[in-house]
Structure formats: C-alpha cells, structure tokens
Write a protein that holds these residues in place. Structure first.
Motif, PDB file in Angstrom:
ATOM      1  N   LEU A   1       0.822  -1.216   0.000  1.00 17.66           N
ATOM      2  CA  LEU A   1       0.000   0.000   0.000  1.00 17.66           C
ATOM      3  C   LEU A   1       0.853   1.262   0.000  1.00 17.66           C
ATOM      4  CD1 LEU A   1      -2.902  -1.099   2.351  1.00 17.66           C
ATOM      5  CD2 LEU A   1      -2.791  -1.129  -0.150  1.00 17.66           C
ATOM      6  N   GLN A   2       1.967   1.248   0.723  1.00 17.58           N
ATOM      7  CA  GLN A   2       2.854   2.414   0.701  1.00 17.58           C
ATOM      8  C   GLN A   2       3.447   2.612  -0.698  1.00 17.58           C
ATOM      9  OE1 GLN A   2       2.806   0.006   3.006  1.00 17.58           O
ATOM     10  NE2 GLN A   2       3.465   0.752   4.990  1.00 17.58           N
ATOM     11  N   ILE A   3       3.821   1.527  -1.334  1.00 15.18           N
ATOM     12  CA  ILE A   3       4.397   1.617  -2.675  1.00 15.18           C
ATOM     13  C   ILE A   3       3.327   2.059  -3.672  1.00 15.18           C
ATOM     14  CG2 ILE A   3       5.412   0.260  -4.545  1.00 15.18           C
ATOM     15  CD1 ILE A   3       6.867  -1.331  -2.287  1.00 15.18           C
TER      16      ILE A   3
ATOM     17  N   PHE B   1       3.478   5.405  -6.093  1.00 12.58           N
ATOM     18  CA  PHE B   1       3.372   5.380  -7.549  1.00 12.58           C
ATOM     19  C   PHE B   1       2.085   6.003  -8.060  1.00 12.58           C
ATOM     20  CE2 PHE B   1       6.713   2.147  -7.109  1.00 12.58           C
ATOM     21  CZ  PHE B   1       7.646   2.699  -7.977  1.00 12.58           C
ATOM     22  N   GLY B   2       1.327   6.632  -7.147  1.00  8.44           N
ATOM     23  CA  GLY B   2       0.192   7.428  -7.568  1.00  8.44           C
ATOM     24  C   GLY B   2      -1.121   6.695  -7.764  1.00  8.44           C
ATOM     25  N   LEU B   3      -1.249   5.502  -7.191  1.00  5.38           N
ATOM     26  CA  LEU B   3      -2.540   4.825  -7.283  1.00  5.38           C
ATOM     27  C   LEU B   3      -3.602   5.706  -6.646  1.00  5.38           C
ATOM     28  CD1 LEU B   3      -3.877   2.145  -8.176  1.00  5.38           C
ATOM     29  CD2 LEU B   3      -3.568   1.353  -5.827  1.00  5.38           C
ATOM     30  N   ASP B   4      -4.778   5.707  -7.205  1.00  4.95           N
ATOM     31  CA  ASP B   4      -5.885   6.525  -6.718  1.00  4.95           C
ATOM     32  C   ASP B   4      -6.013   6.372  -5.203  1.00  4.95           C
ATOM     33  OD1 ASP B   4      -8.402   7.527  -5.973  1.00  4.95           O
ATOM     34  OD2 ASP B   4      -9.338   6.872  -7.846  1.00  4.95           O
ATOM     35  N   PRO B   5      -5.948   7.475  -4.451  1.00  2.00           N
ATOM     36  CA  PRO B   5      -6.037   7.402  -2.986  1.00  2.00           C
ATOM     37  C   PRO B   5      -7.292   6.691  -2.487  1.00  2.00           C
ATOM     38  CG  PRO B   5      -5.326   9.583  -3.650  1.00  2.00           C
ATOM     39  CD  PRO B   5      -5.700   8.851  -4.914  1.00  2.00           C
ATOM     40  N   ALA B   6      -8.388   6.785  -3.217  1.00  2.00           N
ATOM     41  CA  ALA B   6      -9.612   6.094  -2.813  1.00  2.00           C
ATOM     42  C   ALA B   6      -9.436   4.576  -2.884  1.00  2.00           C
ATOM     43  CB  ALA B   6     -10.781   6.532  -3.690  1.00  2.00           C
TER      44      ALA B   6
ATOM     45  N   ARG C   1      -7.055  -0.485   2.499  1.00  2.00           N
ATOM     46  CA  ARG C   1      -6.769  -0.420   3.944  1.00  2.00           C
ATOM     47  C   ARG C   1      -8.003  -0.822   4.753  1.00  2.00           C
ATOM     48  NH1 ARG C   1      -1.888   2.015   4.836  1.00  2.00           N
ATOM     49  NH2 ARG C   1      -1.189   3.499   3.275  1.00  2.00           N
ATOM     50  N   ALA C   2      -9.168  -0.338   4.357  1.00  2.00           N
ATOM     51  CA  ALA C   2     -10.408  -0.665   5.068  1.00  2.00           C
ATOM     52  C   ALA C   2     -10.718  -2.153   4.958  1.00  2.00           C
ATOM     53  CB  ALA C   2     -11.560   0.170   4.524  1.00  2.00           C
ATOM     54  N   ALA C   3     -10.477  -2.730   3.788  1.00  2.00           N
ATOM     55  CA  ALA C   3     -10.751  -4.157   3.583  1.00  2.00           C
ATOM     56  C   ALA C   3      -9.838  -5.027   4.436  1.00  2.00           C
ATOM     57  CB  ALA C   3     -10.600  -4.517   2.107  1.00  2.00           C
ATOM     58  N   LEU C   4      -8.611  -4.592   4.622  1.00  2.00           N
ATOM     59  CA  LEU C   4      -7.676  -5.345   5.449  1.00  2.00           C
ATOM     60  C   LEU C   4      -8.032  -5.268   6.926  1.00  2.00           C
ATOM     61  CD1 LEU C   4      -4.276  -4.534   3.748  1.00  2.00           C
ATOM     62  CD2 LEU C   4      -5.381  -6.769   3.905  1.00  2.00           C
ATOM     63  N   GLY C   5      -8.560  -4.147   7.332  1.00  2.00           N
ATOM     64  CA  GLY C   5      -8.928  -3.970   8.739  1.00  2.00           C
ATOM     65  C   GLY C   5      -7.804  -3.358   9.553  1.00  2.00           C
ATOM     66  N   GLU C   6      -8.188  -2.783  10.680  1.00  2.00           N
ATOM     67  CA  GLU C   6      -7.227  -2.128  11.571  1.00  2.00           C
ATOM     68  C   GLU C   6      -6.211  -3.136  12.096  1.00  2.00           C
ATOM     69  OE1 GLU C   6      -5.571   1.134  13.083  1.00  2.00           O
ATOM     70  OE2 GLU C   6      -7.430   1.131  11.931  1.00  2.00           O
ATOM     71  N   GLY C   7      -4.958  -2.757  12.126  1.00  2.00           N
ATOM     72  CA  GLY C   7      -3.920  -3.634  12.640  1.00  2.00           C
ATOM     73  C   GLY C   7      -3.365  -4.619  11.624  1.00  2.00           C
ATOM     74  N   ARG C   8      -3.997  -4.732  10.464  1.00  2.00           N
ATOM     75  CA  ARG C   8      -3.528  -5.663   9.445  1.00  2.00           C
ATOM     76  C   ARG C   8      -2.784  -4.940   8.330  1.00  2.00           C
ATOM     77  NH1 ARG C   8      -6.526 -10.206   7.834  1.00  2.00           N
ATOM     78  NH2 ARG C   8      -4.511 -10.645   6.966  1.00  2.00           N
ATOM     79  N   VAL C   9      -2.867  -3.611   8.345  1.00  2.00           N
ATOM     80  CA  VAL C   9      -2.221  -2.820   7.302  1.00  2.00           C
ATOM     81  C   VAL C   9      -0.780  -2.577   7.713  1.00  2.00           C
ATOM     82  CG1 VAL C   9      -2.241  -0.650   6.038  1.00  2.00           C
ATOM     83  CG2 VAL C   9      -4.393  -1.719   6.701  1.00  2.00           C
TER      84      VAL C   9
END
Length: 98
Positions: free
Chosen positions: A72-74, A78-83, A89-97
C-alpha cells in the motif's frame, strides 16, 4: 485467502520432516506464526530489510524477523488513486495494514 493459508499450513507441517532446506515466501501471518507454534527450530522467519524512506529493499537479510508487505505504501508512492488505497486499507482492517 483462507484456502491459501489452510493449504500452506498443511503443507508447512510436511516441511517438518527431515530434509534439506525449504524456503517459502508469504505475507500470510498465519504461516509466519508456524515458528512460534512448533518447537525445535523447525521453522524460522526472515525478511529482506526495507528502506522506509526510499521505499526500496536494501537486500540485507534480517534472520528471525518476519517480513511485512509494503504494497500500500508503494502503491501510494506510484500514484494509485487514494480512494483505491483507502478501500484496500479498510478491507484489510485495523492492525492488518503494514
């Protein structure tokens, strides 16, 4: 994902048999945990060091340290749409990102 983890865990147990050296790469935490679930040094973790500023590997091996995904940081760099990144990140859940 669960099928991959289940298959990996089952296959991981077969790696306990006497053999040479088996290397496997994964970002599945369940597989990284095998080291802590089996005594006798049968499983080990290692990671390639990662430069957080340059967002690039240093290629230095960190023995005993489980690796992390920097996808996700990469993707952000590289400019992937922030949305799209936010949805991931939301799909992974808190603590998994990572």
């Amino acid at each position: 994902r669960r099928a991959g983890v289940s298959g990996g865990r089952g296959g991981g147990s077969s790696f306990q048999q006497p053999a040479g050296l088996t290397l496997a790469t994964t970002h599945h935490g369940e597989l990284k945990a095998l080291k802590y679930e089996h005594e006798g040094g049968v499983f080990e973790n290692a990671a390639v060091e990662f430069d957080e500023v340059a967002l690039a590997p240093t290629y230095r091996l960190l023995w005993g340290v489980p690796g992390r995904s920097r996808a996700l940081q990469i993707a952000e760099r590289f400019g992937l749409d922030p949305a799209v990144v936010a949805d991931a990140r939301a799909a992974l859940g808190e603590g998994r990102v990572t």
